[in-house]
Design a protein around this motif. Structure first.
Motif, PDB file in Angstrom:
ATOM      1  N   CYS A 507      -8.250  -4.909   7.877  1.00  0.00           N
ATOM      2  CA  CYS A 507      -8.312  -3.564   8.445  1.00  0.00           C
ATOM      3  C   CYS A 507      -7.859  -3.657   9.895  1.00  0.00           C
ATOM      4  O   CYS A 507      -8.580  -4.192  10.747  1.00  0.00           O
ATOM      5  CB  CYS A 507      -9.736  -3.032   8.343  1.00  0.00           C
ATOM      6  N   LYS A 511      -5.392   1.688  12.537  1.00  0.00           N
ATOM      7  CA  LYS A 511      -4.472   1.923  11.433  1.00  0.00           C
ATOM      8  C   LYS A 511      -5.240   2.442  10.213  1.00  0.00           C
ATOM      9  O   LYS A 511      -6.466   2.406  10.156  1.00  0.00           O
ATOM     10  CB  LYS A 511      -3.733   0.636  11.062  1.00  0.00           C
ATOM     11  N   VAL A 513      -5.443   1.973   5.937  1.00  0.00           N
ATOM     12  CA  VAL A 513      -5.090   0.999   4.913  1.00  0.00           C
ATOM     13  C   VAL A 513      -5.358   1.577   3.532  1.00  0.00           C
ATOM     14  O   VAL A 513      -6.190   2.476   3.356  1.00  0.00           O
ATOM     15  CB  VAL A 513      -5.885  -0.321   5.086  1.00  0.00           C
ATOM     16  N   TYR A 523      -9.523   4.611   7.145  1.00  0.00           N
ATOM     17  CA  TYR A 523      -9.081   4.557   8.545  1.00  0.00           C
ATOM     18  C   TYR A 523      -9.928   3.534   9.313  1.00  0.00           C
ATOM     19  O   TYR A 523     -11.161   3.586   9.290  1.00  0.00           O
ATOM     20  CB  TYR A 523      -9.171   5.940   9.178  1.00  0.00           C
ATOM     21  N   GLN A 526     -11.045   1.750  16.162  1.00  0.00           N
ATOM     22  CA  GLN A 526     -10.638   0.848  17.239  1.00  0.00           C
ATOM     23  C   GLN A 526     -11.832   0.027  17.697  1.00  0.00           C
ATOM     24  O   GLN A 526     -12.894   0.546  17.955  1.00  0.00           O
ATOM     25  CB  GLN A 526     -10.104   1.661  18.442  1.00  0.00           C
TER      26      GLN A 526
END
Length: 704
Positions: A507, A511, A513, A523, A526
């Protein structure tokens, strides 16, 4: 201050009462003019005469006179006092690992209030005994602090002075309290303040200062009936207690103006002076704590160069604030609302405030990382920016998502403290991804592939095993929402995720996946889930429910099976009381401080567990050495604990795992990492088999 327990999705509407509580207490400090010269030796010396040592806090428990007449240990006050005592012991141990002071020399003696015991003073400046007590107050009944009567043994004496000559001693000095730097009076009762605030856990105030204005004594009042709430955990009470004691020790609007500026540090206390400016306002009118270490610490947290003008404080209806601004400090121990222990951190910026007080030396290694707003820049948390979508710490629309720690699913909402800013707040119930009991029933349909587990976290996702309908652009028609999936940290702050039946999928932070076997996307948030360890490629979880520990020593979990009366079923409160009694017996057997032991609990099957880790400032052997010593002594001589007319006896102990996934046991002899790991895996497997066999035994009878 009133700490509100927001375990449900609710708005904290009651105002914080710390300011009016502290204002109701007259802060006393030594009065040189009121005392004969021969009495002055009992005054604590100014800082500088000795090197700083861990802050020594002594507690003094008191009960209301009415309660003394009909004290019921099984009632609210009794159960509440038991929980309060346990929380205080752990909190004081923690504070001793955080704050150091120049120690008080000799027994600690508190001051008396001349305006209470004295009706008149000599007013002629030409009189040798000018401004000393000339007439006593016949109604004087002693000193009190927030409803607690202070014993004469803790107080300095007082005298009646003639116009000329030596005084008549009315009350001599008490013996004082030895080996003490701060005296804490503790009261467990259901006061009127507790009655007015239905979610209050405790409130506290500082009562006395030394000659350098450092807090010497205070009182904490626990709301007895609220302490027995089934939704209140031991960790919640510990965190609330820590908040209150930090107020009494100096983080208070009423004490900010007394903070000291010591340019040469604590070793040169004679050079300290009262700080010229502690609070101020910026160009937008925001109230700030403007001291230098706090300003630098906040700048580092936000990732901006150079110091800021100060750290924002909560506006508190015209009073000097005693809390950080909620928009910038969600999760800090010193915000005005309390959402539970698992969301709260003792952050570095709060510790910086105690360094700036000039009274304490601070151990920053005890700080817990504050994730809210980390690295978000200078404009983070402003009312003008929190609603424009520039930060994913805030949300801008209604609907379900993830709390910023990713432990819970959340709903996008606001409260008066956020001043229109919105964030994902945990749902009313069943929102914790890390609780297995929140998962679906066996064989129930699970189209989204959710997994509830200790290592599960909340992710925005629209995963489904069913065929998705798409719009004209080929995008999924299902809006991403908060879902629970397994995660594990990998390298350099990276992590992997897994849904039900899928393999582990890397992950990449920031980004989206795809997960094999599912339509839609997951999602990746961060850099909040895993933190890279400096100097290594390894990564560790940045969030762990419900309590995070410092990394200075290994973390083990001690597990003890108990036998008791056959067929006896213990409720939650009974198990908590029994857990505390077992922990006290374990600490006694260990012959060390309680600072090694954290978060004790007992399951319905009578298995006692407690985390073992050496807190900062804790004196004694390594955790590994103490663990091995305890397990050996339990095998030789089991523990016996009396509770509720029954005797509970320990039957077994074993090492479950190291909670920080570091399975090496180091006691000064360095073994190779591979050999250590292999050896412990083998021992752990054999131990698990042995424990499983013993765990199948029925609870045996025990005679009282």
């Amino acid at each position: 201050v009133k700490m509100r327990l927001l375990l449900l999705l609710a708005v904290a509407t009651s105002r914080c009462l710390h300011e009016e509580t502290q204002k109701s207490v007259r802060l006393l400090r030594p009065h040189f003019s009121q005392m004969p010269t021969r009495f002055r030796s009992s005054i604590p010396p100014l800082p500088g005469s000795h090197d700083p040592q861990p802050l020594r806090i002594q507690t003094y428990y008191t009960r209301d006179p009415v309660s003394n007449e009909a004290w019921d240990p099984e009632g609210d006050e009794g159960r509440g006092e038991s929980r309060a005592r346990a929380a205080l012991r752990e909190t004081i141990c923690r504070i001793q690992g955080i704050l150091a002071v120049t120690p008080v020399q000799g027994p600690l003696l508190l001051s008396r209030d001349p305006t209470q015991y004295c009706r008149a003073v000599w007013g002629d400046p030409e009189t040798p005994n000018y401004h000393r007590c000339s007439l006593l107050n016949p109604g004087y009944k002693g000193e009190s602090c927030l409803g607690v009567k202070i014993p004469d043994a803790h107080l300095r004496g007082y005298s009646l002075w003639p116009e000329h000559g030596l005084p008549q001693l009315i009350q001599p000095d008490g013996p004082g309290v030895p080996d003490t730097d701060f005296l804490l009076y503790v009261r467990v009762a259901h006061t009127s303040k507790c009655h007015q605030e239905a979610a209050a856990i405790a409130y506290a105030a500082c009562c006395q200062l030394d000659s350098a204005d450092r807090p010497l004594a205070g009182t904490i009042v626990y709301c007895a009936r609220h302490l027995t709430s089934p939704g209140l955990s031991h960790s919640d009470i510990v965190t609330a207690t820590l908040h209150e004691l930090l107020h009494a020790l100096g983080f208070s609007g009423q004490l900010f103006k007394r903070w000291r500026d010591c340019p040469s540090g604590l070793s040169a206390g004679e050079n300290c002076s009262t700080r010229k400016q502690v609070t101020g306002r910026d160009e937008w009118g925001q109230l700030l704590l403007t001291t230098p270490t706090v300003s630098h610490s906040l700048a580092r947290h936000l990732g901006v160069p150079g110091p800021l003008r100060g750290a924002p404080l909560e506006e508190e209806q015209g009073s000097l604030s005693s809390h950080w601004e909620s928009r910038l400090f969600q999760g800090s121990i010193m915000t005005a609302t309390f959402d539970g222990a698992r969301y709260t951190r003792l952050d570095p910026i709060t510790l910086a405030a105690f360094e700036d007080s000039g009274w304490y030396q601070v151990n920053y290694s005890a700080a817990e990382e504050l994730l809210w707003g980390q690295g978000s820049g200078l404009e983070f948390g402003l009312v003008s920016t929190c609603r424009n979508g520039s930060s994913d710490f805030f949300c801008t629309h209604s609907g379900l998502g993830c709390h910023y720690l990713h432990l819970d699913k959340g709903s996008c909402s606001s409260d008066p403290r956020l001043e229109g800013c919105r964030m994902y707040k945990p749902l009313a119930s069943g929102s914790e991804c890390w609780k297995e009991e929140n998962g679906l029933l066996p064989r129930a349909e699970n189209p989204h592939g959710e997994i509830y587990h200790l290592h599960s976290r909340c992710f925005l996702a629209n995963l489904t095993s069913q065929v998705l309908s798409t719009d004209k652009a080929g995008q999924s028609s299902i809006t991403p929402t908060g879902r629970c999936y397994l995660h594990q940290c990998t390298h350099g702050g990276g992590y992997e995720v897994r849904a039900e039946g899928s393999p582990w999928v890397p992950c990449l932070p920031g980004k989206a996946v795809q997960i094999p076997g599912y339509y839609g996307l997951l999602y990746c948030p961060q850099g909040r889930l895993c933190l890279s360890n400096k100097g290594t490629n390894a990564a560790t979880s940045a969030t762990s429910p419900p309590t995070r520990f410092p990394t200075q020593d290994q973390l083990f979990q001690l597990s003890l099976g108990l036998t008791g009366t056959p067929g006896q079923a213990l409720g939650k409160e009974q198990r908590e009381e029994l857990a505390e009694l077992v922990l006290q017996a374990v600490v006694t057997r260990a012959g060390t401080g309680r600072c090694y032991f954290h978060s004790p609990s007992i399951t319905t099957s009578l298995v006692f567990t407690v985390s073992m880790r050496k807190s900062p400032g804790c004196q004694g052997p390594s955790t590994a050495t103490l663990y091995r010593s305890l397990t050996q002594t339990f095998q030789e001589k089991p523990l016996q604990v009396h509770h509720g007319g029954a005797i509970f006896t320990t039957e077994d102990s074993k090492l479950l795992t190291s909670l920080d996934h570091n399975l090496s046991m180091t006691d000064g002899r360095l073994l190779s990492t591979g050999f250590c790991l292999l050896l412990l895996i083998l021992v752990g497997a054999l131990g698990a088999l042995a424990y499983h066999k013993r765990a199948t035994l029925q609870v045996g009878p025990s005679t009282t």
